[in-house]
Design an enzyme around this catalytic site. Structure first.
Site, short mmCIF file in Angstrom:
data_model
loop_
_atom_site.label_atom_id
_atom_site.label_comp_id
_atom_site.label_asym_id
_atom_site.label_seq_id
_atom_site.Cartn_x
_atom_site.Cartn_y
_atom_site.Cartn_z
N LEU A 30 19.05 47.47 -19.76
CA LEU A 30 20.08 47.94 -20.68
C LEU A 30 21.41 48.12 -19.96
O LEU A 30 21.49 48.80 -18.95
CB LEU A 30 19.64 49.27 -21.32
CG LEU A 30 18.38 49.23 -22.18
CD1 LEU A 30 18.13 50.58 -22.81
CD2 LEU A 30 18.50 48.16 -23.26
N GLY A 31 22.45 47.50 -20.52
CA GLY A 31 23.77 47.59 -19.89
C GLY A 31 24.11 46.42 -19.00
O GLY A 31 25.25 46.29 -18.58
N LYS A 43 30.48 51.56 -7.07
CA LYS A 43 31.58 52.52 -7.08
C LYS A 43 31.10 53.91 -6.68
O LYS A 43 31.82 54.67 -6.02
CB LYS A 43 32.25 52.59 -8.45
CG LYS A 43 33.09 51.38 -8.85
CD LYS A 43 33.15 50.27 -7.83
CE LYS A 43 33.62 48.96 -8.38
NZ LYS A 43 32.79 47.82 -7.94
N GLY A 156 35.34 38.45 -0.75
CA GLY A 156 35.83 38.80 -2.07
C GLY A 156 35.58 40.28 -2.33
O GLY A 156 35.26 41.05 -1.40
N ILE A 158 33.09 41.91 -3.70
CA ILE A 158 31.75 42.39 -3.37
C ILE A 158 31.61 42.62 -1.87
O ILE A 158 31.18 43.68 -1.41
CB ILE A 158 30.68 41.41 -3.88
CG1 ILE A 158 30.69 41.36 -5.40
CG2 ILE A 158 29.30 41.82 -3.38
CD1 ILE A 158 29.78 40.28 -5.98
N GLU A 177 34.63 34.98 6.53
CA GLU A 177 35.25 34.39 5.34
C GLU A 177 35.76 33.00 5.70
O GLU A 177 36.52 32.84 6.66
CB GLU A 177 36.39 35.26 4.84
CG GLU A 177 37.25 34.66 3.74
CD GLU A 177 36.44 34.23 2.52
OE1 GLU A 177 36.55 33.04 2.14
OE2 GLU A 177 35.70 35.06 1.97
N GLY A 244 29.67 35.58 -3.96
CA GLY A 244 30.03 35.56 -5.37
C GLY A 244 28.87 35.21 -6.27
O GLY A 244 27.79 34.82 -5.83
N ALA A 293 33.67 42.68 -15.54
CA ALA A 293 32.99 43.39 -16.62
C ALA A 293 33.95 43.77 -17.73
O ALA A 293 33.61 43.66 -18.93
CB ALA A 293 32.30 44.63 -16.07
N HIS A 418 57.27 63.16 -11.22
CA HIS A 418 57.37 63.38 -9.77
C HIS A 418 56.69 64.70 -9.41
O HIS A 418 56.87 65.69 -10.10
CB HIS A 418 58.84 63.45 -9.35
CG HIS A 418 59.02 63.79 -7.90
ND1 HIS A 418 58.84 62.87 -6.90
CD2 HIS A 418 59.34 64.96 -7.28
CE1 HIS A 418 59.06 63.45 -5.73
NE2 HIS A 418 59.37 64.73 -5.94
#
Length: 439
Positions: A30-31, A43, A156, A158, A177, A244, A293, A418
């Site tokens: 789910l999701g 995250k 990238g 990830i 890379e 990727g 996403a 500010h």
């Protein structure tokens, strides 16, 4: 489709993927990938990494002396899984509330408006995943002891985010890379800020370097790479392949259903998500770049509104923000300076450093900048590129501005509170116009 567990033979709308008709297990479907094995758990780990870094390196500067702490990546992983599970339960609640039936199985288009579902409860050749020492981002989310040395192939979003996490928890990290810069899709100056920050923290970076072979020894891995200076063998404990994702269009019955693909393997769609086959829409990763996403979510809203006959708007792909949540964060919308010039624009560029922003200094985060690329004659905002503390939150102002066809003149004339980080956007706009105040 056989009747089973309350599943009917007919529905008004069937969604393949994202937890609706989902090939993942019941516990982890789910999701979709973002919620379970992508955006959300990474995250959560990055928040843990940032706190770990602050305790190790920055707390004393804020007048806080910490003694006798332990770094426990296993606890951080457990927390990240708990957050994903909580949100997955939220999706289940919303499904139940709105009468959505999740079906766990592999779906295949069967022509017309028919769908077959088989109910059930790509790596580089020579670098196949074993789930323990050679891992994908999915397995990396469950590593509960930091490796002594981890090599990450791919710089990238990830790869950069996992480099940040493992470095914060004490691992020796090397990024490999093949392209000339880290974060290859971002502005080169912005990527350079991140690279310098990573190198300060001891992360090794090998650009313009490809992987050639892998040898698995009893206790170590030997990764052979090749760059400008020739071949080199890197010994490590773990190899993370972060090159990727690819669109999951295999064995969906697309050809038989009359759904066309483009030359790169994406499903061809119009601005409302309609494919070449009547009644079939495509959104998300299978429908082309960017593979994000939030882009998929917005595409889904547009497609369903179109299906339901409600007024909607086409998706503006060029206005989809790109965000990378390593530290410092990176966020961007629109063309880079190089892309704008290649597209024939006469451009003006304005930059403002975080080191001249009061809120950034108060947060102990002077590394960063905002860069605005504008069309020279009328000041149209062609692209905005940011690196620094919380820039993934700042980018929303530019998204709204682009939707309203704003100019740098209007950004510069807007009062920004500010002290805030958002002032860097106003200051960069002023710099674009040749009227900088605080630099």
């Amino acid at each position: 489709m056989a009747k089973k567990d309350g599943i009917k033979d007919s529905y008004d709308l069937v969604v393949i993927g994202a937890g609706c008709v989902e090939s993942e297990s019941r516990e982890g479907g789910l999701g979709g990938v973002c919620l379970n094995w992508g955006c959300i758990p990474t995250k959560a780990l990055l928040e843990s990494a940032n706190l770990a870094r602050q305790i190790k390196d920055g707390a004393a500067d804020f007048g806080i002396k910490v003694k006798g702490y332990d770094l426990d990546i296993g606890a951080a992983v457990t927390r990240s899984r708990q957050i994903s599970e909580r949100l997955t339960k939220g999706v289940k609640f919303l499904f139940d509330k709105n009468g959505v039936m999740p079906i766990f199985g592999r779906a295949k288009l069967a022509g017309g408006n028919k769908l077959d579902v088989e109910l059930k409860g790509g790596s580089i050749p020579g670098f196949e995943f074993d789930g323990e020492r050679v891992v994908s981002s999915r397995e990396a989310l469950e590593i509960k002891r930091p490796p002594g040395h981890i090599v990450i192939v791919g710089a990238g979003s990830i790869g950069m985010e996992f480099a940040d996490v493992f470095n914060a928890f004490g691992a020796n990290v090397t990024i490999v890379e093949i392209l000339p810069q880290l974060l290859p899709l971002e502005d080169a100056e912005i990527a350079g800020v991140v690279e310098r920050s990573f190198k300060k923290r001891g992360i090794k970076v090998k650009r313009k370097t490809g992987v050639k072979s892998l040898e698995k020894l009893d206790t170590k891995l030997q990764v052979t790479v090749e760059g400008a200076s020739g071949e080199q063998v890197i010994e490590c404990d773990t190899l993370l392949m972060a090159t990727g994702r690819t669109p999951n269009v295999e064995d969906l019955g697309l050809e038989a259903a009359g759904v066309k693909l483009d030359d790169q393997g994406w499903i061809t769609v119009d601005e409302f998500g309609r494919t070449s086959a009547d009644g079939i829409y495509a959104i998300g990763d299978v429908a082309g770049m960017p593979m994000l996403a939030h882009k998929a979510t917005h595409e889904g809203i547009v497609a369903v509104e179109q299906i339901a006959g409600h007024p909607t708007h086409p998706l503006a792909r060029e206005d989809v923000p790109s965000c990378t949540y390593c530290h410092p964060e990176v966020a961007s919308i629109g063309r880079t300076e190089v892309q704008a010039k290649e597209d024939g624009y006469q451009v003006q560029v304005g930059k403002f450093p975080f080191s001249a922003n009061a809120r950034a200094l108060a947060a102990g985060a002077p590394d960063g900048m905002v860069k605005i690329v504008a069309e020279a004659k009328y000041g149209e905002v062609l692209g905005v590129h940011m690196v620094g503390h919380n820039v993934t939150e700042l980018i929303a102002e530019i998204g709204l501005g682009r939707a309203l066809e704003t100019t740098v003149h209007e950004i510069a004339a807007t009062v920004h509170a500010h002290p805030t980080l958002s002032e860097t956007i106003m200051e960069a706009a002023l710099a674009t116009l040749g009227r900088p105040i605080h630099i």
